[in-house]
Design an enzyme around this catalytic site. Structure first.
Site: not given
Ligand code: NAP
Length: 298
Positions: A54, A98, A121
């Protein structure tokens, strides 16, 4: 005739090229680049590798990128304080923590602490609610379902009235993709069935799917004989089934027997190289969208 392979790597490259141009425009108009903060807690190698991809992609697009790696012993309060800091930072338009987080940290509380307007997200309950209410137009759609929908759109798969069967009901894949494809609009309008471990006859449901989305995390779960000839299969599963001794890298497989399935269906995503790269591309897209909103361009 073998199925058409839905090449997520190639489609994601197109999306990234489009985003690179958009980032250039944003910088030209505002003097600011989209800002993304990635927070990794602990030493989970799979998580570290996802974050590294990412970060690399964000850098390649010219984002203002802040990468934070925290030790396993980080407390929930410390993580909250960090999120609060970036919630208030005007140069940051996207915050990604994460998952999974180490034991002892309440994941739900952390996800809920992220400003929904920076939740690129798309896991915050407010964004999941907006997805159900309106397909996520005014919120953020989680990246994997958004990537699946984009593959279907760019490939020209007709969803209007199609029988879609989703295997898996997680909050990050199964439920949101089902919610998206059932929307009453001209990008969706499918008849959607969600299946899971409580489903009595999984084969029956798979057999009638025009579009089958499999997100169970069980290699080989969907048998080739369960597939409808000509169907479109989106295999989300990423399973580590061994180790390549030469490269030291994990051998990955999806939830569908790709080699046999491609002799039956009309289109199929490979693993790797299908949904995975699309997920990263959609994270970038969400961040660019967030930057435009925060900078008054949208
Ligand atoms: P998850 O939270 O573990 O959910 C799995 C779902 O599959 C659950 O709803 C479970 O049912 C269902 N399931 C498991 N075994 C089943 C069976 N035998 N029959 C029917 N349903 C079954 O997983 P997830 O986070 O959604 O991820 C699913 C897979 O996608 C994993 O392999 C993951 O690595 C992969 N993934 C890939 C990407 C990507 O970017 N490529 C992104 C996210 C996830 P119950 O609810 O009844 O337990």
């Amino acid at each position: 005739m073998p199925a058409k392979i839905l090449d997520g790597t190639a489609i994601s490259r197109q999306i990234l090229d489009e985003l690179r141009a958009e980032v250039g425009e944003i910088v030209k108009k505002t003097g600011k680049a989209p800002g993304l903060v990635t927070i990794l807690v602990g030493n989970n190698p799979a998580s570290a590798s996802y974050v590294a991809s990412k970060v690399k992609t964000a850098e390649s697009l010219g984002f203002h990128e802040v990468q934070i790696n925290l030790p396993e012993e980080t407390t929930e309060a410390e993580l909250h304080a960090l999120i609060e800091k970036y919630n208030e930072d005007d140069d940051v338009h996207g915050i990604l923590v994460q998952l999974p987080l180490p034991k002892g940290i309440n994941e739900k509380a952390i996800v809920n602490a992220i400003d929904p307007d920076k939740d690129v997200d798309g896991f915050h309950p407010l964004n999941l609610g907006k997805l159900l209410a309106s397909g996520g137009k005014d919120g953020f759609v989680p990246c994997t379902p958004a990537g699946i929908k984009e593959i279907l759109r760019r490939t020209g798969v007709n969803l209007d009235g199609a029988e879609v069967v989703v295997v898996g009901r997680s909050n990050i894949v199964g439920k949101p993709i089902a919610g998206l494809l059932a929307q009453k609009d001209d990008t969706a309008n499918a008849t959607v069935t969600i299946t899971h471990t409580g489903t009595k006859d999984l084969a029956f449901h798979c057999r009638r799917a025009d579009v089958l989305v499999v997100a169970a995390g069980v290699p080989g779960l969907v048998k080739p004989e369960w597939l409808k000839p000509g169907a479109c299969v989106i295999d989300v599963g990423v399973n580590r089934i061994g180790m390549n001794e030469k490269t030291g890298k994990a051998i990955l497989s999806g939830d569908v027997d790709f080699a046999r399935a491609r002799e039956i269906v009309g289109m199929i995503t490979p693993v790797p190289g299908g949904v995975g790269p699309m997920t990263i591309a959609m994270l970038m897209k969400n961040t660019v969208r967030s930057a435009k909103r925060h900078l008054g361009l949208e």
